[in-house]
Scaffold this active site. Sequence first.
Site, short mmCIF file in Angstrom:
data_model
loop_
_atom_site.label_atom_id
_atom_site.label_comp_id
_atom_site.label_asym_id
_atom_site.label_seq_id
_atom_site.Cartn_x
_atom_site.Cartn_y
_atom_site.Cartn_z
N ARG A 13 29.10 45.60 40.96
CA ARG A 13 28.41 46.27 39.86
C ARG A 13 27.28 45.42 39.30
O ARG A 13 26.20 45.90 39.03
CB ARG A 13 29.42 46.60 38.75
CG ARG A 13 30.44 47.67 39.17
CD ARG A 13 31.49 47.88 38.10
NE ARG A 13 32.45 48.90 38.48
CZ ARG A 13 33.51 49.24 37.76
NH1 ARG A 13 33.75 48.62 36.62
NH2 ARG A 13 34.33 50.19 38.17
N GLY A 89 26.40 33.89 37.80
CA GLY A 89 27.06 34.60 36.71
C GLY A 89 28.55 34.75 36.93
O GLY A 89 29.26 35.25 36.06
N THR A 90 29.03 34.32 38.10
CA THR A 90 30.47 34.34 38.36
C THR A 90 31.13 33.29 37.48
O THR A 90 30.64 32.17 37.35
CB THR A 90 30.74 34.02 39.84
OG1 THR A 90 29.89 34.82 40.66
CG2 THR A 90 32.19 34.28 40.20
N HIS A 145 37.02 43.35 28.11
CA HIS A 145 36.27 43.63 29.33
C HIS A 145 36.92 44.77 30.11
O HIS A 145 38.06 45.17 29.83
CB HIS A 145 36.21 42.39 30.23
CG HIS A 145 35.23 41.36 29.75
ND1 HIS A 145 35.52 40.49 28.73
CD2 HIS A 145 33.96 41.07 30.15
CE1 HIS A 145 34.48 39.68 28.52
NE2 HIS A 145 33.52 40.02 29.38
N LYS A 149 38.06 43.13 35.85
CA LYS A 149 37.71 41.71 35.70
C LYS A 149 38.91 40.87 36.12
O LYS A 149 40.03 41.10 35.66
CB LYS A 149 37.31 41.40 34.26
CG LYS A 149 36.84 39.97 34.06
CD LYS A 149 36.24 39.77 32.68
CE LYS A 149 35.81 38.33 32.46
NZ LYS A 149 34.78 37.88 33.43
N GLY A 155 34.68 33.83 30.80
CA GLY A 155 33.83 32.65 30.72
C GLY A 155 33.08 32.58 29.40
O GLY A 155 32.88 31.50 28.83
#
Length: 255
Positions: A13, A89-90, A145, A149, A155
């Site tokens: 996504r 962004g992980t 979230h 996830k 994070g």
Amino acid sequence: MTIRVIVAGYKGRMGSTVVDMVKSDSELVLAGFFDPFATESDWDGVPVYTSYESIKTLAADVWVDFTVPSAAYTNTRFALENGFAPVVGTTGFSPEQIQELEDLSREKELGGLIAPNFAIGAVLMMQFAAQAAKYFPDVEIIELHHDNKKDAPSGTSLKTAELIRDNRVSKRQGAVDEEETIAGARGADYDGFRIHSVRLPGLIAHQEVLFGGQGEGLTIRHDSYDRASFMGGVNLGIKAVVKGQELVYGLEKLL
């Protein structure tokens, strides 16, 4: 200058939103996609690479990674070792892994960014929380979230917790004789305060930081209603890392 971008996790996504963002920016061009499990050789005319060996000689400047925690560290290390400035962004990196990647980037004199959250509003929320923690040491974090996830807490909440820890007088909150009648009811313990993770369909990325004082409370909240909210930060990161000489942790370091 045209910046050539590799996207790892291009079908996810977030990754697919990054692909659309890159296509819409005349300063950026898609150089390739990376997915070790891909069965196609190209995706919408862009070559797909399934191994490090096959992609390491690709002419590219930036490696954008929105994959999974189990792969992100190895991907980021590979990118640095082969001259691709990573924008990651992980989430799920340990402090030790971040330190190792920072050290490697300095050795390679290569820019990079690991950001728990790329939304500008989320970065501001974290900064505001850090300031409030100086005056309100009693705090709890609630992060919400989508139900796909994989890591918890997020994070973003961990980065927020670190900033709060660094700016408040450390204390253990709650009653001295507090007891959980159901394990985990009070959430995860971080430096004496609690982080709570909510996972539900329909959510994207949301966080509340609740501060309590004598006779008053302060709530700082950020909501991402669409993944497009992260693209401004990703775009900024891509254009900044090609000029840098070391990896940084947190988008605020580039603002």
